[in-house]
Scaffold this active site. Structure first.
Site, PDB file in Angstrom:
ATOM      1  N   PRO A  11       0.795  -1.230   0.000  1.00  6.69           N
ATOM      2  CA  PRO A  11       0.000   0.000   0.000  1.00  6.69           C
ATOM      3  C   PRO A  11       0.828   1.281   0.000  1.00  6.69           C
ATOM      4  CG  PRO A  11      -0.083  -1.082   2.138  1.00  6.69           C
ATOM      5  CD  PRO A  11       0.565  -2.047   1.203  1.00  6.69           C
ATOM      6  N   ASN A  12       0.322   2.223  -0.742  1.00  2.39           N
ATOM      7  CA  ASN A  12       0.862   3.585  -0.855  1.00  2.39           C
ATOM      8  C   ASN A  12       2.156   3.683  -1.655  1.00  2.39           C
ATOM      9  OD1 ASN A  12      -1.193   4.929   0.726  1.00  2.39           O
ATOM     10  ND2 ASN A  12      -0.349   3.833   2.480  1.00  2.39           N
ATOM     11  N   ARG A  19       5.092  11.017  -2.795  1.00  3.72           N
ATOM     12  CA  ARG A  19       4.868  10.696  -1.385  1.00  3.72           C
ATOM     13  C   ARG A  19       6.146  10.938  -0.574  1.00  3.72           C
ATOM     14  NH1 ARG A  19       4.602   4.629   1.193  1.00  3.72           N
ATOM     15  NH2 ARG A  19       3.977   5.269   3.274  1.00  3.72           N
ATOM     16  N   TYR A  24      11.230   8.757   1.061  1.00  2.00           N
ATOM     17  CA  TYR A  24      11.149   7.638   0.119  1.00  2.00           C
ATOM     18  C   TYR A  24      11.840   7.890  -1.220  1.00  2.00           C
ATOM     19  CZ  TYR A  24       7.760   5.927   3.509  1.00  2.00           C
ATOM     20  OH  TYR A  24       7.158   5.494   4.669  1.00  2.00           O
ATOM     21  N   ASN A  75       8.185  -5.288  -0.851  1.00  2.00           N
ATOM     22  CA  ASN A  75       8.101  -4.168   0.074  1.00  2.00           C
ATOM     23  C   ASN A  75       6.640  -4.141   0.517  1.00  2.00           C
ATOM     24  OD1 ASN A  75       7.836  -1.807   1.466  1.00  2.00           O
ATOM     25  ND2 ASN A  75       9.035  -0.575   0.017  1.00  2.00           N
ATOM     26  N   ALA A  78       3.092  -0.588   4.890  1.00  2.00           N
ATOM     27  CA  ALA A  78       2.613  -0.625   6.274  1.00  2.00           C
ATOM     28  C   ALA A  78       2.114  -2.008   6.689  1.00  2.00           C
ATOM     29  CB  ALA A  78       1.502   0.407   6.457  1.00  2.00           C
ATOM     30  N   HIS A  81       3.991  -4.177   9.232  1.00  2.00           N
ATOM     31  CA  HIS A  81       3.866  -3.993  10.681  1.00  2.00           C
ATOM     32  C   HIS A  81       2.556  -4.527  11.244  1.00  2.00           C
ATOM     33  CE1 HIS A  81       7.099  -1.451   9.433  1.00  2.00           C
ATOM     34  NE2 HIS A  81       6.302  -0.569   8.870  1.00  2.00           N
ATOM     35  N   ASP A  88       1.538 -15.468   7.104  1.00  2.94           N
ATOM     36  CA  ASP A  88       1.062 -16.848   6.917  1.00  2.94           C
ATOM     37  C   ASP A  88       1.163 -17.297   5.463  1.00  2.94           C
ATOM     38  OD1 ASP A  88       0.485 -17.205   9.579  1.00  2.94           O
ATOM     39  OD2 ASP A  88      -1.677 -16.915   9.381  1.00  2.94           O
ATOM     40  N   GLU A  99      12.705  -9.136   1.897  1.00  4.26           N
ATOM     41  CA  GLU A  99      11.897  -7.979   2.304  1.00  4.26           C
ATOM     42  C   GLU A  99      12.734  -6.715   2.085  1.00  4.26           C
ATOM     43  OE1 GLU A  99      10.924  -8.175   6.446  1.00  4.26           O
ATOM     44  OE2 GLU A  99       9.888  -6.248   6.463  1.00  4.26           O
ATOM     45  N   HIS A 101      12.695  -2.379   2.321  1.00  7.30           N
ATOM     46  CA  HIS A 101      12.090  -1.093   2.682  1.00  7.30           C
ATOM     47  C   HIS A 101      12.986   0.011   2.158  1.00  7.30           C
ATOM     48  CE1 HIS A 101       9.184  -2.963   5.336  1.00  7.30           C
ATOM     49  NE2 HIS A 101      10.173  -3.729   5.763  1.00  7.30           N
ATOM     50  N   LEU A 102      12.368   1.000   1.572  1.00  3.90           N
ATOM     51  CA  LEU A 102      13.148   2.139   1.067  1.00  3.90           C
ATOM     52  C   LEU A 102      13.813   2.884   2.225  1.00  3.90           C
ATOM     53  CD1 LEU A 102      10.318   3.197  -1.326  1.00  3.90           C
ATOM     54  CD2 LEU A 102      12.617   2.650  -2.123  1.00  3.90           C
ATOM     55  N   SER A 103      13.038   3.122   3.283  1.00  2.00           N
ATOM     56  CA  SER A 103      13.557   3.873   4.424  1.00  2.00           C
ATOM     57  C   SER A 103      14.144   2.911   5.456  1.00  2.00           C
ATOM     58  CB  SER A 103      12.426   4.688   5.059  1.00  2.00           C
ATOM     59  OG  SER A 103      11.429   3.815   5.590  1.00  2.00           O
ATOM     60  N   ARG A 108      12.978   5.222  12.560  1.00  2.00           N
ATOM     61  CA  ARG A 108      11.692   5.925  12.476  1.00  2.00           C
ATOM     62  C   ARG A 108      10.812   5.591  13.690  1.00  2.00           C
ATOM     63  NH1 ARG A 108       9.181   5.234   6.777  1.00  2.00           N
ATOM     64  NH2 ARG A 108       8.052   7.072   7.507  1.00  2.00           N
ATOM     65  N   ARG A 112       7.112   1.151  13.494  1.00  2.00           N
ATOM     66  CA  ARG A 112       7.710   0.572  12.267  1.00  2.00           C
ATOM     67  C   ARG A 112       8.839  -0.404  12.582  1.00  2.00           C
ATOM     68  NH1 ARG A 112       5.471   3.902   8.231  1.00  2.00           N
ATOM     69  NH2 ARG A 112       5.085   5.978   9.041  1.00  2.00           N
TER      70      ARG A 112
HETATM   71  C1  DQA Z   1       8.157   1.320   3.863  1.00  2.00           C
HETATM   72  C2  DQA Z   1       8.209   1.561   5.382  1.00  2.00           C
HETATM   73  C3  DQA Z   1       6.846   1.346   6.014  1.00  2.00           C
HETATM   74  O1  DQA Z   1       6.919   1.587   7.406  1.00  2.00           O
HETATM   75  C4  DQA Z   1       5.817   2.276   5.410  1.00  2.00           C
HETATM   76  O2  DQA Z   1       4.544   2.019   5.952  1.00  2.00           O
HETATM   77  C5  DQA Z   1       5.802   2.228   3.925  1.00  2.00           C
HETATM   78  C6  DQA Z   1       7.069   2.152   3.200  1.00  2.00           C
HETATM   79  C7  DQA Z   1       9.486   1.670   3.164  1.00  2.00           C
HETATM   80  O3  DQA Z   1       9.658   1.294   2.019  1.00  2.00           O
HETATM   81  O4  DQA Z   1      10.345   2.337   3.771  1.00  2.00           O
HETATM   82  O5  DQA Z   1       4.746   2.334   3.298  1.00  2.00           O
HETATM   83  O6  DQA Z   1       7.893  -0.045   3.633  1.00  2.00           O
END
Ligand code: DQA
Length: 144
Positions: A11-12, A19, A24, A75, A78, A81, A88, A99, A101-103, A108, A112
Protein backbone atom coordinates in the site's frame (compact mmCIF):
# COMPACT_ATOMS: atom_id res chain seq x y z
CA UNK A 1 15.82 -21.46 -17.83
CA UNK A 2 15.81 -18.02 -16.20
CA UNK A 3 14.69 -17.90 -12.58
CA UNK A 4 11.39 -16.07 -12.21
CA UNK A 5 11.16 -13.42 -9.51
CA UNK A 6 7.96 -11.68 -8.41
CA UNK A 7 8.52 -8.13 -7.13
CA UNK A 8 5.58 -7.05 -4.97
CA UNK A 9 4.88 -3.60 -3.57
CA UNK A 10 2.21 -2.93 -0.97
CA UNK A 11 0.00 0.00 0.00
CA UNK A 12 0.86 3.58 -0.86
CA UNK A 13 3.94 2.61 -2.85
CA UNK A 14 2.01 3.58 -5.98
CA UNK A 15 2.41 7.15 -4.63
CA UNK A 16 6.22 7.09 -4.82
CA UNK A 17 7.67 10.16 -6.47
CA UNK A 18 5.24 12.51 -4.75
CA UNK A 19 4.87 10.70 -1.39
CA UNK A 20 7.22 12.14 1.29
CA UNK A 21 10.20 12.33 -1.11
CA UNK A 22 12.55 13.23 1.78
CA UNK A 23 11.83 9.75 3.21
CA UNK A 24 11.15 7.64 0.12
CA UNK A 25 13.10 9.39 -2.65
CA UNK A 26 11.96 10.99 -5.88
CA UNK A 27 11.75 7.90 -8.08
CA UNK A 28 8.28 6.72 -9.05
CA UNK A 29 7.19 3.09 -8.69
CA UNK A 30 7.28 2.84 -12.49
CA UNK A 31 10.95 3.96 -12.39
CA UNK A 32 11.77 1.34 -9.75
CA UNK A 33 9.92 -1.43 -11.60
CA UNK A 34 11.66 -0.56 -14.88
CA UNK A 35 15.01 -0.66 -13.10
CA UNK A 36 14.17 -4.00 -11.44
CA UNK A 37 13.21 -5.59 -14.76
CA UNK A 38 16.39 -4.27 -16.44
CA UNK A 39 18.60 -5.34 -13.51
CA UNK A 40 16.95 -8.75 -13.55
CA UNK A 41 17.81 -9.16 -17.23
CA UNK A 42 21.50 -8.50 -16.57
CA UNK A 43 21.37 -11.18 -13.84
CA UNK A 44 19.47 -13.75 -15.88
CA UNK A 45 16.27 -13.28 -13.84
CA UNK A 46 12.82 -12.85 -15.30
CA UNK A 47 11.22 -10.15 -13.15
CA UNK A 48 7.46 -9.52 -12.87
CA UNK A 49 6.25 -6.50 -10.88
CA UNK A 50 2.91 -5.92 -9.15
CA UNK A 51 1.55 -3.40 -6.65
CA UNK A 52 -1.61 -3.43 -4.56
CA UNK A 53 -3.16 -1.34 -1.80
CA UNK A 54 -5.24 -4.36 -0.78
CA UNK A 55 -3.92 -6.89 1.74
CA UNK A 56 -5.97 -9.80 0.39
CA UNK A 57 -4.77 -9.18 -3.14
CA UNK A 58 -1.16 -9.40 -1.98
CA UNK A 59 -2.02 -12.64 -0.13
CA UNK A 60 -3.58 -14.09 -3.30
CA UNK A 61 -0.54 -13.15 -5.42
CA UNK A 62 1.79 -14.76 -2.85
CA UNK A 63 -0.33 -17.95 -2.95
CA UNK A 64 -0.38 -17.96 -6.75
CA UNK A 65 3.41 -17.54 -6.85
CA UNK A 66 3.75 -21.20 -5.89
CA UNK A 67 4.76 -23.05 -9.06
CA UNK A 68 4.90 -19.83 -11.08
CA UNK A 69 7.83 -18.01 -9.46
CA UNK A 70 11.10 -19.09 -7.85
CA UNK A 71 11.35 -16.22 -5.35
CA UNK A 72 9.63 -13.06 -4.17
CA UNK A 73 10.97 -9.59 -3.38
CA UNK A 74 8.44 -7.62 -1.36
CA UNK A 75 8.10 -4.17 0.07
CA UNK A 76 4.95 -4.79 2.12
CA UNK A 77 4.66 -1.10 3.11
CA UNK A 78 2.61 -0.63 6.27
CA UNK A 79 1.35 -4.24 6.09
CA UNK A 80 4.85 -5.22 7.25
CA UNK A 81 3.87 -3.99 10.68
CA UNK A 82 0.34 -5.41 10.82
CA UNK A 83 -0.26 -8.37 8.54
CA UNK A 84 -0.32 -11.86 10.01
CA UNK A 85 -2.12 -12.87 6.79
CA UNK A 86 0.90 -11.95 4.66
CA UNK A 87 3.21 -13.70 7.16
CA UNK A 88 1.06 -16.85 6.92
CA UNK A 89 0.97 -16.72 3.10
CA UNK A 90 4.77 -16.70 2.96
CA UNK A 91 4.90 -19.63 5.40
CA UNK A 92 2.36 -21.50 3.25
CA UNK A 93 4.25 -21.16 -0.03
CA UNK A 94 7.73 -21.48 1.52
CA UNK A 95 9.38 -19.60 -1.35
CA UNK A 96 12.56 -17.59 -0.76
CA UNK A 97 11.54 -14.03 0.15
CA UNK A 98 13.56 -10.86 0.45
CA UNK A 99 11.90 -7.98 2.30
CA UNK A 100 12.82 -4.48 1.14
CA UNK A 101 12.09 -1.09 2.68
CA UNK A 102 13.15 2.14 1.07
CA UNK A 103 13.56 3.87 4.42
CA UNK A 104 15.43 2.66 7.49
CA UNK A 105 12.44 1.54 9.54
CA UNK A 106 14.62 1.33 12.70
CA UNK A 107 15.40 5.05 12.74
CA UNK A 108 11.69 5.93 12.48
CA UNK A 109 8.60 5.62 14.71
CA UNK A 110 8.54 2.66 17.12
CA UNK A 111 5.50 1.15 15.33
CA UNK A 112 7.71 0.57 12.27
CA UNK A 113 10.37 -1.36 14.19
CA UNK A 114 8.52 -4.67 14.07
CA UNK A 115 7.83 -6.54 10.82
CA UNK A 116 5.69 -9.68 10.56
CA UNK A 117 7.43 -10.45 7.27
CA UNK A 118 11.03 -10.47 8.58
CA UNK A 119 10.73 -13.83 10.42
CA UNK A 120 9.71 -15.54 7.17
CA UNK A 121 12.20 -13.70 4.94
CA UNK A 122 15.52 -15.06 3.73
CA UNK A 123 16.90 -11.54 4.09
CA UNK A 124 15.86 -7.98 4.86
CA UNK A 125 17.21 -4.80 3.27
CA UNK A 126 16.20 -1.37 4.51
CA UNK A 127 17.31 2.23 4.36
CA UNK A 128 19.02 2.12 0.97
CA UNK A 129 16.18 3.50 -1.14
CA UNK A 130 15.56 1.96 -4.55
CA UNK A 131 19.04 0.36 -4.43
CA UNK A 132 17.50 -2.15 -2.01
CA UNK A 133 15.48 -3.76 -4.80
CA UNK A 134 18.62 -4.10 -6.96
CA UNK A 135 20.55 -5.66 -4.09
CA UNK A 136 17.70 -8.09 -3.42
CA UNK A 137 17.83 -9.26 -7.04
CA UNK A 138 21.62 -9.68 -6.84
CA UNK A 139 21.22 -11.80 -3.70
CA UNK A 140 18.62 -14.00 -5.41
CA UNK A 141 20.77 -14.39 -8.53
CA UNK A 142 23.53 -15.76 -6.30
CA UNK A 143 21.35 -17.91 -4.08
CA UNK A 144 18.74 -19.43 -6.43
C1 DQA B 1 8.16 1.32 3.86
C2 DQA B 1 8.21 1.56 5.38
C3 DQA B 1 6.85 1.35 6.01
O1 DQA B 1 6.92 1.59 7.41
C4 DQA B 1 5.82 2.28 5.41
O2 DQA B 1 4.54 2.02 5.95
C5 DQA B 1 5.80 2.23 3.92
C6 DQA B 1 7.07 2.15 3.20
C7 DQA B 1 9.49 1.67 3.16
O3 DQA B 1 9.66 1.29 2.02
O4 DQA B 1 10.34 2.34 3.77
O5 DQA B 1 4.75 2.33 3.30
O6 DQA B 1 7.89 -0.05 3.63
Amino acid sequence: MAHRVLVLNGPNLNMLGTREPQTYGSQTLADIEKMAIAEGKTLGLEVTCRQSNIEGELVTWIQQALGNFDAIVINPGAYSHTSIAIHDAFRAVALPVIEVHLSNIYTREAFRHHSYVSPVAMGVICGLGATGYRLALHALAEKL
